[in-house]
Scaffold this motif. Structure first.
Motif, PDB file in Angstrom:
ATOM      1  N   VAL A  39      20.449  94.431  71.166  1.00  0.00           N
ATOM      2  CA  VAL A  39      19.666  94.681  72.369  1.00  0.00           C
ATOM      3  C   VAL A  39      20.380  95.799  73.130  1.00  0.00           C
ATOM      4  O   VAL A  39      21.576  95.687  73.404  1.00  0.00           O
ATOM      5  CB  VAL A  39      19.578  93.418  73.260  1.00  0.00           C
ATOM      6  N   THR A  40      19.659  96.873  73.447  1.00  0.00           N
ATOM      7  CA  THR A  40      20.275  97.976  74.186  1.00  0.00           C
ATOM      8  C   THR A  40      19.426  98.315  75.401  1.00  0.00           C
ATOM      9  O   THR A  40      18.199  98.323  75.338  1.00  0.00           O
ATOM     10  CB  THR A  40      20.421  99.234  73.302  1.00  0.00           C
ATOM     11  N   LEU A  41      20.111  98.594  76.501  1.00  0.00           N
ATOM     12  CA  LEU A  41      19.454  98.975  77.750  1.00  0.00           C
ATOM     13  C   LEU A  41      19.453 100.492  77.842  1.00  0.00           C
ATOM     14  O   LEU A  41      20.501 101.125  77.739  1.00  0.00           O
ATOM     15  CB  LEU A  41      20.200  98.364  78.943  1.00  0.00           C
ATOM     16  N   GLU A  42      18.261 101.056  78.006  1.00  0.00           N
ATOM     17  CA  GLU A  42      18.129 102.487  78.220  1.00  0.00           C
ATOM     18  C   GLU A  42      17.759 102.695  79.677  1.00  0.00           C
ATOM     19  O   GLU A  42      17.848 101.760  80.463  1.00  0.00           O
ATOM     20  CB  GLU A  42      17.111 103.058  77.233  1.00  0.00           C
ATOM     21  N   LYS A  43      17.342 103.886  80.064  1.00  0.00           N
ATOM     22  CA  LYS A  43      17.117 104.203  81.474  1.00  0.00           C
ATOM     23  C   LYS A  43      16.212 103.188  82.179  1.00  0.00           C
ATOM     24  O   LYS A  43      16.626 102.526  83.114  1.00  0.00           O
ATOM     25  CB  LYS A  43      16.540 105.605  81.613  1.00  0.00           C
ATOM     26  N   ASP A  44      14.984 103.052  81.717  1.00  0.00           N
ATOM     27  CA  ASP A  44      14.079 102.069  82.322  1.00  0.00           C
ATOM     28  C   ASP A  44      13.348 101.259  81.259  1.00  0.00           C
ATOM     29  O   ASP A  44      12.191 100.878  81.429  1.00  0.00           O
ATOM     30  CB  ASP A  44      13.095 102.728  83.288  1.00  0.00           C
ATOM     31  N   SER A  45      14.054 101.005  80.168  1.00  0.00           N
ATOM     32  CA  SER A  45      13.497 100.165  79.106  1.00  0.00           C
ATOM     33  C   SER A  45      14.631  99.471  78.349  1.00  0.00           C
ATOM     34  O   SER A  45      15.790  99.849  78.472  1.00  0.00           O
ATOM     35  CB  SER A  45      12.642 100.994  78.143  1.00  0.00           C
ATOM     36  N   GLY A  71      16.732  85.930  88.690  1.00  0.00           N
ATOM     37  CA  GLY A  71      15.805  86.149  89.795  1.00  0.00           C
ATOM     38  C   GLY A  71      14.876  87.329  89.608  1.00  0.00           C
ATOM     39  O   GLY A  71      14.319  87.838  90.576  1.00  0.00           O
ATOM     40  N   ILE A  72      14.706  87.794  88.368  1.00  0.00           N
ATOM     41  CA  ILE A  72      13.786  88.896  88.092  1.00  0.00           C
ATOM     42  C   ILE A  72      12.528  88.298  87.476  1.00  0.00           C
ATOM     43  O   ILE A  72      12.591  87.572  86.498  1.00  0.00           O
ATOM     44  CB  ILE A  72      14.422  89.926  87.133  1.00  0.00           C
ATOM     45  N   SER A  73      11.394  88.631  88.056  1.00  0.00           N
ATOM     46  CA  SER A  73      10.129  88.069  87.592  1.00  0.00           C
ATOM     47  C   SER A  73       9.765  88.589  86.209  1.00  0.00           C
ATOM     48  O   SER A  73       9.961  89.767  85.913  1.00  0.00           O
ATOM     49  CB  SER A  73       9.026  88.447  88.577  1.00  0.00           C
ATOM     50  N   PRO A  74       9.211  87.728  85.356  1.00  0.00           N
ATOM     51  CA  PRO A  74       8.728  88.186  84.044  1.00  0.00           C
ATOM     52  C   PRO A  74       7.609  89.227  84.154  1.00  0.00           C
ATOM     53  O   PRO A  74       7.357  89.963  83.216  1.00  0.00           O
ATOM     54  CB  PRO A  74       8.201  86.912  83.379  1.00  0.00           C
ATOM     55  N   LYS A  75       6.952  89.301  85.317  1.00  0.00           N
ATOM     56  CA  LYS A  75       5.908  90.300  85.523  1.00  0.00           C
ATOM     57  C   LYS A  75       6.477  91.714  85.537  1.00  0.00           C
ATOM     58  O   LYS A  75       5.749  92.682  85.359  1.00  0.00           O
ATOM     59  CB  LYS A  75       5.185  90.049  86.844  1.00  0.00           C
ATOM     60  N   ALA A  76       7.784  91.835  85.759  1.00  0.00           N
ATOM     61  CA  ALA A  76       8.420  93.151  85.794  1.00  0.00           C
ATOM     62  C   ALA A  76       8.659  93.705  84.389  1.00  0.00           C
ATOM     63  O   ALA A  76       9.053  94.855  84.242  1.00  0.00           O
ATOM     64  CB  ALA A  76       9.738  93.078  86.560  1.00  0.00           C
ATOM     65  N   LEU A  77       8.439  92.885  83.366  1.00  0.00           N
ATOM     66  CA  LEU A  77       8.658  93.310  81.980  1.00  0.00           C
ATOM     67  C   LEU A  77       7.325  93.508  81.272  1.00  0.00           C
ATOM     68  O   LEU A  77       6.433  92.679  81.382  1.00  0.00           O
ATOM     69  CB  LEU A  77       9.464  92.253  81.218  1.00  0.00           C
ATOM     70  N   THR A  78       7.226  94.605  80.526  1.00  0.00           N
ATOM     71  CA  THR A  78       6.061  94.850  79.694  1.00  0.00           C
ATOM     72  C   THR A  78       6.536  94.992  78.263  1.00  0.00           C
ATOM     73  O   THR A  78       7.227  95.953  77.924  1.00  0.00           O
ATOM     74  CB  THR A  78       5.332  96.138  80.133  1.00  0.00           C
ATOM     75  N   PHE A  79       6.181  94.000  77.437  1.00  0.00           N
ATOM     76  CA  PHE A  79       6.609  94.005  76.041  1.00  0.00           C
ATOM     77  C   PHE A  79       5.671  94.888  75.225  1.00  0.00           C
ATOM     78  O   PHE A  79       4.472  94.686  75.230  1.00  0.00           O
ATOM     79  CB  PHE A  79       6.632  92.583  75.474  1.00  0.00           C
ATOM     80  N   GLY A  80       6.267  95.866  74.531  1.00  0.00           N
ATOM     81  CA  GLY A  80       5.492  96.736  73.659  1.00  0.00           C
ATOM     82  C   GLY A  80       5.192  96.042  72.342  1.00  0.00           C
ATOM     83  O   GLY A  80       5.584  94.895  72.110  1.00  0.00           O
ATOM     84  N   MET A  89      14.081  96.532  59.366  1.00  0.00           N
ATOM     85  CA  MET A  89      14.296  95.942  60.696  1.00  0.00           C
ATOM     86  C   MET A  89      12.994  96.053  61.492  1.00  0.00           C
ATOM     87  O   MET A  89      12.087  96.802  61.122  1.00  0.00           O
ATOM     88  CB  MET A  89      15.410  96.686  61.440  1.00  0.00           C
ATOM     89  N   ILE A  90      12.921  95.308  62.594  1.00  0.00           N
ATOM     90  CA  ILE A  90      11.762  95.354  63.482  1.00  0.00           C
ATOM     91  C   ILE A  90      12.251  95.759  64.870  1.00  0.00           C
ATOM     92  O   ILE A  90      13.249  95.232  65.360  1.00  0.00           O
ATOM     93  CB  ILE A  90      11.047  93.988  63.536  1.00  0.00           C
ATOM     94  N   ARG A  91      11.531  96.695  65.498  1.00  0.00           N
ATOM     95  CA  ARG A  91      11.913  97.211  66.813  1.00  0.00           C
ATOM     96  C   ARG A  91      10.820  96.884  67.818  1.00  0.00           C
ATOM     97  O   ARG A  91       9.634  96.942  67.505  1.00  0.00           O
ATOM     98  CB  ARG A  91      12.093  98.723  66.742  1.00  0.00           C
ATOM     99  N   GLN A  92      11.244  96.551  69.044  1.00  0.00           N
ATOM    100  CA  GLN A  92      10.293  96.329  70.128  1.00  0.00           C
ATOM    101  C   GLN A  92      10.883  96.939  71.395  1.00  0.00           C
ATOM    102  O   GLN A  92      12.067  96.745  71.692  1.00  0.00           O
ATOM    103  CB  GLN A  92      10.024  94.840  70.329  1.00  0.00           C
ATOM    104  N   ILE A  93      10.064  97.676  72.115  1.00  0.00           N
ATOM    105  CA  ILE A  93      10.489  98.291  73.365  1.00  0.00           C
ATOM    106  C   ILE A  93       9.927  97.466  74.523  1.00  0.00           C
ATOM    107  O   ILE A  93       8.728  97.173  74.569  1.00  0.00           O
ATOM    108  CB  ILE A  93       9.989  99.752  73.479  1.00  0.00           C
ATOM    109  N   VAL A  94      10.803  97.089  75.454  1.00  0.00           N
ATOM    110  CA  VAL A  94      10.409  96.341  76.642  1.00  0.00           C
ATOM    111  C   VAL A  94      10.564  97.282  77.836  1.00  0.00           C
ATOM    112  O   VAL A  94      11.665  97.735  78.130  1.00  0.00           O
ATOM    113  CB  VAL A  94      11.285  95.091  76.845  1.00  0.00           C
ATOM    114  N   THR A  95       9.461  97.593  78.496  1.00  0.00           N
ATOM    115  CA  THR A  95       9.484  98.513  79.626  1.00  0.00           C
ATOM    116  C   THR A  95       9.707  97.725  80.917  1.00  0.00           C
ATOM    117  O   THR A  95       9.085  96.679  81.128  1.00  0.00           O
ATOM    118  CB  THR A  95       8.159  99.292  79.717  1.00  0.00           C
ATOM    119  N   ILE A  96      10.577  98.246  81.764  1.00  0.00           N
ATOM    120  CA  ILE A  96      10.839  97.633  83.064  1.00  0.00           C
ATOM    121  C   ILE A  96      10.006  98.382  84.093  1.00  0.00           C
ATOM    122  O   ILE A  96      10.156  99.589  84.255  1.00  0.00           O
ATOM    123  CB  ILE A  96      12.340  97.721  83.413  1.00  0.00           C
ATOM    124  N   GLN A  97       9.109  97.666  84.753  1.00  0.00           N
ATOM    125  CA  GLN A  97       8.205  98.303  85.708  1.00  0.00           C
ATOM    126  C   GLN A  97       8.929  98.568  87.021  1.00  0.00           C
ATOM    127  O   GLN A  97       9.444  97.659  87.642  1.00  0.00           O
ATOM    128  CB  GLN A  97       6.994  97.424  85.980  1.00  0.00           C
TER     129      GLN A  97
END
Length: 161
Positions: A39-45, A71-80, A89-97
């Motif tokens: 799991v890696t954190l990028e700028k806003d994803s 304390g971060i709402s799941p609504k702030a995450l958008t799963f690609g 391997m399988i990749r998924q990008i999770v965008t932080i709104q």
């Protein structure tokens, strides 16, 4: 004239902490032994890389639970969409709104307009400003928006009277 702003901001330090806790839990879990999952954190994803679909779902669940605990709402995450990556391997990008999109801002404005309260709303970049003559009306708007499920994490800031 009393006013307040509706914003959608996520504390990136808490996001970083949640990602680090997820990485730590993955490294300690028995079902991930010998796995190349990461799991890696990028700028806003957040990028999730897993060996198979089952592990990808497990990592997503762990990540969501860590976000919830911080304390971060799941609504702030958008799963690609999960997509194949190199080496089976399988990749998924999770965008932080960060911020409220124009469409969601229009939905918020529509909800406020339909409430028949004597307030005005205007969209300003990635936030919505609500103004009115009566503070009680503004508080009613906040209560109304909290009760509605608009699929966006909202904070109410800059309350001025």
């Amino acid at each position: 004239m009393p006013s307040f702003d509706i914003v959608s901001k996520v504390d990136m330090q808490e996001v970083d902490n949640a990602v680090n806790q997820t990485i730590k839990e993955i490294s300690q879990r028995y079902d991930f032994k010998g796995s190349k999952s990461e799991v890696t954190l990028e700028k806003d994803s957040i990028k999730i890389l897993a060996d198979d679909d089952m592990r990808l779902k497990a990592i997503a669940d762990i990540l969501q639970s860590k976000f919830f605990k911080r304390g971060i709402s799941p609504k702030a995450l958008t799963f690609g969409k999960a997509e194949p990556a190199s080496g089976s391997m399988i990749r998924q990008i999770v965008t932080i709104q960060q911020g409220i999109s124009k469409e969601k801002a229009k939905d918020i404005g529509q909800v406020i307009k339909e409430s028949k309260l004597k307030v005005q709303s205007q969209i300003q970049d990635d936030q919505v400003r609500v103004t009115g003559k009566n503070i009680d009306d503004l508080q009613e708007v906040i209560k109304l928006l909290k009760a509605k499920d608009l699929d966006v994490e909202m904070q109410f800031v800059n309350f001025r009277s």
